[in-house]
Design a protein around this motif. Sequence first.
Motif, PDB file in Angstrom:
ATOM      1  N   HIS A  14      56.434  -1.032   1.461  1.00 35.24           N
ATOM      2  CA  HIS A  14      57.323   0.133   1.341  1.00 35.24           C
ATOM      3  C   HIS A  14      58.739  -0.305   1.691  1.00 35.24           C
ATOM      4  N   ILE A  15      59.650  -0.123   0.742  1.00 37.51           N
ATOM      5  CA  ILE A  15      61.046  -0.533   0.919  1.00 37.51           C
ATOM      6  C   ILE A  15      61.901   0.717   0.772  1.00 37.51           C
ATOM      7  N   SER A  16      62.384   1.228   1.883  1.00 37.16           N
ATOM      8  CA  SER A  16      63.140   2.483   1.847  1.00 37.16           C
ATOM      9  C   SER A  16      64.577   2.277   1.390  1.00 37.16           C
ATOM     10  N   ASP A  17      65.271   1.313   1.963  1.00 35.38           N
ATOM     11  CA  ASP A  17      66.656   1.022   1.574  1.00 35.38           C
ATOM     12  C   ASP A  17      66.705  -0.418   1.078  1.00 35.38           C
ATOM     13  N   VAL A  77      60.178   8.781  -7.407  1.00 35.36           N
ATOM     14  CA  VAL A  77      59.214   7.917  -6.723  1.00 35.36           C
ATOM     15  C   VAL A  77      58.965   6.718  -7.635  1.00 35.36           C
ATOM     16  N   LYS A  78      59.399   5.541  -7.194  1.00 34.73           N
ATOM     17  CA  LYS A  78      59.289   4.321  -8.001  1.00 34.73           C
ATOM     18  C   LYS A  78      58.188   3.443  -7.412  1.00 34.73           C
ATOM     19  N   VAL A  95      57.205  12.477   1.416  1.00 32.33           N
ATOM     20  CA  VAL A  95      55.751  12.354   1.515  1.00 32.33           C
ATOM     21  C   VAL A  95      55.322  10.892   1.427  1.00 32.33           C
ATOM     22  N   VAL A  96      56.023  10.079   0.615  1.00 29.27           N
ATOM     23  CA  VAL A  96      55.671   8.667   0.469  1.00 29.27           C
ATOM     24  C   VAL A  96      55.735   7.967   1.818  1.00 29.27           C
ATOM     25  N   ARG A 127      45.388   8.245  -3.766  1.00 24.91           N
ATOM     26  CA  ARG A 127      45.641   8.962  -2.513  1.00 24.91           C
ATOM     27  C   ARG A 127      47.116   9.350  -2.404  1.00 24.91           C
ATOM     28  N   LEU A 128      48.015   8.453  -2.803  1.00 21.42           N
ATOM     29  CA  LEU A 128      49.448   8.745  -2.734  1.00 21.42           C
ATOM     30  C   LEU A 128      49.813   9.885  -3.678  1.00 21.42           C
ATOM     31  N   LEU A 129      49.329   9.816  -4.915  1.00 19.07           N
ATOM     32  CA  LEU A 129      49.637  10.868  -5.884  1.00 19.07           C
ATOM     33  C   LEU A 129      49.024  12.200  -5.451  1.00 19.07           C
ATOM     34  N   ASP A 130      47.832  12.153  -4.885  1.00 13.24           N
ATOM     35  CA  ASP A 130      47.169  13.372  -4.444  1.00 13.24           C
ATOM     36  C   ASP A 130      47.974  14.067  -3.354  1.00 13.24           C
TER      37      ASP A 130
END
Length: 306
Positions: A14-17, A77-78, A95-96, A127-130
């Motif tokens: 997970h890369i936020s910035d 969401v990429k 949510v991500v 699970r992420l999409l849900d």
Amino acid sequence: MIETAQYKDLKWHHISDATEDDYRFLLDTYHFHPLDIEDCRGTNQRPKIDEYDNYYFLILHFPYFDKGNKFVRIKEVKIFWGKDFIITLGKSHWVVKKVFESITEDLADDDEQTLEHFKTSDLLLYRLLDRLLAETNTLITRIGAEVDLINYDIFSKKARSIIEQISITRRNIILLNTTFKPQLRLFHQFESGGIKGFSGEEMEDYWGDILDQYQKMFDSVEDYGELIAGLAQTFDSLQANRSNEIMTVLTLFSSTMLPLTVITGMYGMNVALPLQEHPQAFWFILLFMLLATLALIFFFKRRNLR
């Protein structure tokens, strides 16, 4: 900064910035297409799924309320999705980040359900999409509650407040509708087998569940759009009817006062008029004006002009 959750061979980065070093890491490690990296640098991208030999690149849009908790906004969401990795990057929907932190904690505690979903990248993506769809459904439920509130308030509250509520709710519904339409085709690709995934397991039920949720929410948004359009027309009709009632009252008042104004105007002239020398002239004229007023009121009632 790159944060990583890992279970066996499966990794979630997970890369936020994202920085240029992060993009270089993705290119050197996973050999993603440069155009995908370019899309990650930009904003306001259209929803899409790009398919390659060893990974998929997804750009999806999900709604959220702004800080004022009033207007709906859209977050991209990429996701890079491969056999043994999921990579989310950019300033994604909150949510991500929440799901990533939750999974990281659960992995540390050896939570069985999380380990089950972390078994393949397909299940992890599901699970992420849900979770994203669950949050979207909560937002749409609130929009529906606002439509119901307008339906109750339309006959009681002040016009200015109702106009504001209708305007904001209609804007939010239109934004949701334009967000849902292009993505519905993308989720159909999952359910129809156009997007096969990497696990080799049967995922049709999972993708079907995602499509069902999305289709149900899209149908709700369309229904709310029709309802708010109908409420707007009803409100316009109510306002027009109220304006007509006011104009009717003013017209009746003016029609009643007109002959009285003529009489008082005539007797205000410096000319000889009947009864003007009579000592009871004032009371005769007043009585005549009263009778004229009663006659006009009776006439308006008989004509149902009240």
